[in-house]
Design an enzyme around this catalytic site. Structure first.
Site, PDB file in Angstrom:
ATOM      1  N   ASP A  46      14.154   2.492  -0.049  1.00  0.00           N
ATOM      2  CA  ASP A  46      13.067   1.770  -0.568  1.00  0.00           C
ATOM      3  C   ASP A  46      13.302   1.079  -1.973  1.00  0.00           C
ATOM      4  O   ASP A  46      14.580   1.325  -2.474  1.00  0.00           O
ATOM      5  CB  ASP A  46      12.025   2.775  -0.983  1.00  0.00           C
ATOM      6  N   SER A  47      12.429   0.220  -2.538  1.00  0.00           N
ATOM      7  CA  SER A  47      12.556  -0.287  -3.601  1.00  0.00           C
ATOM      8  C   SER A  47      12.877   0.405  -4.891  1.00  0.00           C
ATOM      9  O   SER A  47      13.284   0.386  -6.064  1.00  0.00           O
ATOM     10  CB  SER A  47      11.727  -1.409  -3.977  1.00  0.00           C
ATOM     11  N   CYS A  63      10.308   0.833   3.031  1.00  0.00           N
ATOM     12  CA  CYS A  63       9.485   0.057   2.116  1.00  0.00           C
ATOM     13  C   CYS A  63       8.783  -0.882   2.826  1.00  0.00           C
ATOM     14  O   CYS A  63       9.350  -1.664   3.709  1.00  0.00           O
ATOM     15  CB  CYS A  63      10.623  -0.669   1.122  1.00  0.00           C
ATOM     16  N   GLU A 120       3.761   5.204 -10.262  1.00  0.00           N
ATOM     17  CA  GLU A 120       4.926   5.433 -10.838  1.00  0.00           C
ATOM     18  C   GLU A 120       4.610   6.000 -12.301  1.00  0.00           C
ATOM     19  O   GLU A 120       5.640   6.775 -12.746  1.00  0.00           O
ATOM     20  CB  GLU A 120       5.588   3.869 -11.360  1.00  0.00           C
ATOM     21  N   CYS A 150       1.800   0.417   2.002  1.00  0.00           N
ATOM     22  CA  CYS A 150       2.791   0.318   0.862  1.00  0.00           C
ATOM     23  C   CYS A 150       3.357   1.670   0.587  1.00  0.00           C
ATOM     24  O   CYS A 150       2.439   2.763   0.521  1.00  0.00           O
ATOM     25  CB  CYS A 150       1.990  -0.034  -0.396  1.00  0.00           C
ATOM     26  N   HIS A 152       3.628   3.602  -1.599  1.00  0.00           N
ATOM     27  CA  HIS A 152       3.153   4.570  -2.929  1.00  0.00           C
ATOM     28  C   HIS A 152       1.553   4.787  -2.466  1.00  0.00           C
ATOM     29  O   HIS A 152       1.165   6.020  -3.054  1.00  0.00           O
ATOM     30  CB  HIS A 152       3.056   3.789  -4.246  1.00  0.00           C
TER      31      HIS A 152
HETATM   32  N1  DGL Z   1       8.028   0.182  -1.605  1.00  0.00           N
HETATM   33  C1  DGL Z   1       7.049  -0.886  -1.775  1.00  0.00           C
HETATM   34  C2  DGL Z   1       6.521  -1.049  -0.548  1.00  0.00           C
HETATM   35  O1  DGL Z   1       6.146  -0.344   0.205  1.00  0.00           O
HETATM   36  C3  DGL Z   1       6.196  -0.893  -3.116  1.00  0.00           C
HETATM   37  C4  DGL Z   1       6.694  -0.993  -4.359  1.00  0.00           C
HETATM   38  C5  DGL Z   1       7.327  -2.357  -4.694  1.00  0.00           C
HETATM   39  O2  DGL Z   1       6.632  -3.259  -4.949  1.00  0.00           O
HETATM   40  O3  DGL Z   1       8.459  -2.436  -4.759  1.00  0.00           O
HETATM   41  O4  DGL Z   1       5.886  -2.343  -0.225  1.00  0.00           O
END
Ligand code: DGL
Length: 272
Positions: free
Chosen positions: A13-14, A76, A157, A189, A191
């Site tokens: 993931d990011s 992600c 976050e 997403c 999160h």
């Molecule tokens: N992990 C990203 C997603 O699921 C969300 C966080 C980001 O913008 O990097 O889209």
């Protein structure tokens, strides 16, 4: 590269958000070994261009392949939207699952009353219209209502997932969805599953089913590994190895909060 049953599953993931997928996989497949990569130096991806997200995604894919993973989970949504095909091409025979596909399938399994599905995600995911395409590939008749909810990522976050500010933010973003009579709302997403109780509560009168793609991808992972005969036969609890590109201490604190357990030291592995 590896396809042996006790090789780890690579998840990336990011940043921290993909740990919602890790948690679901750990619960469903407790004896699987997992290698996680969180690109904490370059998060968020959701406001970056597709070209940039693709480049980052391929760097992380190469890293995971160097760890001899037996499967890759794109945890992600932004990467799934921007680089799904590129990651699959890079992985060759190593199977790849992604959260967009998993969330879409789960939404389509809901019994249709209105034939309408809602999707919330980052700006990049929503602007890419990936969910619309994925849903319409199965059923052109579905109406899809999408909305970017960028503020939810920094709130998660910060650990603000059930206070007055997060409650008001969820309500502000979702007020249009309340009277749309949606069959399902996809949390597009990584999160957003953290806000699921608040979202479910806000939409409860509408009968909309809230789809957490972390749970869906864990279920798909089990089926895929079983089908390929590469479920880990070891009986002990699997290992969890975690790499990030920056700030491992902060990641560790947040990760322990996300996963609800203590973790071994997190390694830093910059990709630049
Ligand atoms: N992990 C990203 C997603 O699921 C969300 C966080 C980001 O913008 O990097 O889209």
């Amino acid at each position: 590269m590896s396809s042996s049953a006790n090789a780890p599953i690579g998840i990336f993931d990011s940043g921290i958000g993909g740990l919602t997928v890790v948690k679901a996989v750990m619960e469903k497949l407790p004896n699987e070994n997992i290698v996680y990569y969180g690109d904490t130096a370059r998060v968020p991806y959701g406001i970056k261009s597709i070209t940039t997200v693709r480049e980052y995604a391929l760097q992380i894919t190469d890293f995971l392949l160097s760890q001899n993973v037996k499967a890759v989970l794109i945890a992600c949504n932004t990467v799934s939207a921007a680089a799904n095909e590129e990651v699959r091409a890079r992985c060759g025979d190593i199977p790849v699952l992604d959260v967009v596909d998993a969330g879409t399938q789960a939404a389509l399994e809901i019994e249709a009353k209105s034939s309408s599905i809602g999707v919330i995600g980052t700006l990049a995911t929503i602007n890419s219209q990936t969910y619309e395409r994925a849903i319409h590939a199965f059923d052109e008749g579905k109406r899809v209502f999408s909305k970017a909810c960028p503020m939810l990522v920094p709130l998660a976050e910060e650990g603000w997932i059930s206070n007055e500010i997060s409650r008001l933010t969820v309500h502000e973003y979702l007020q249009d969805f309340r009277d749309k009579d949606l069959d399902a709302l996809i949390l597009g997403c990584t999160h957003y599953p953290l806000f699921k109780p608040e979202i479910e509560d806000y939409l409860k009168e509408s009968g909309t089913k809230v789809i957490d793609s972390a749970l869906s991808i864990a279920t798909k992972t089990e089926a895929m590994l079983a089908e390929r005969g590469i479920l880990n036969p070891d009986e002990q609890t699997g290992s969890f190895t975690c790499y990030v590109s920056d700030k491992p201490q902060r990641f560790q604190i947040l990760a322990e909060r996300f996963l609800g357990k203590k973790l071994n030291r997190i390694e830093i592995s910059p990709l630049l």
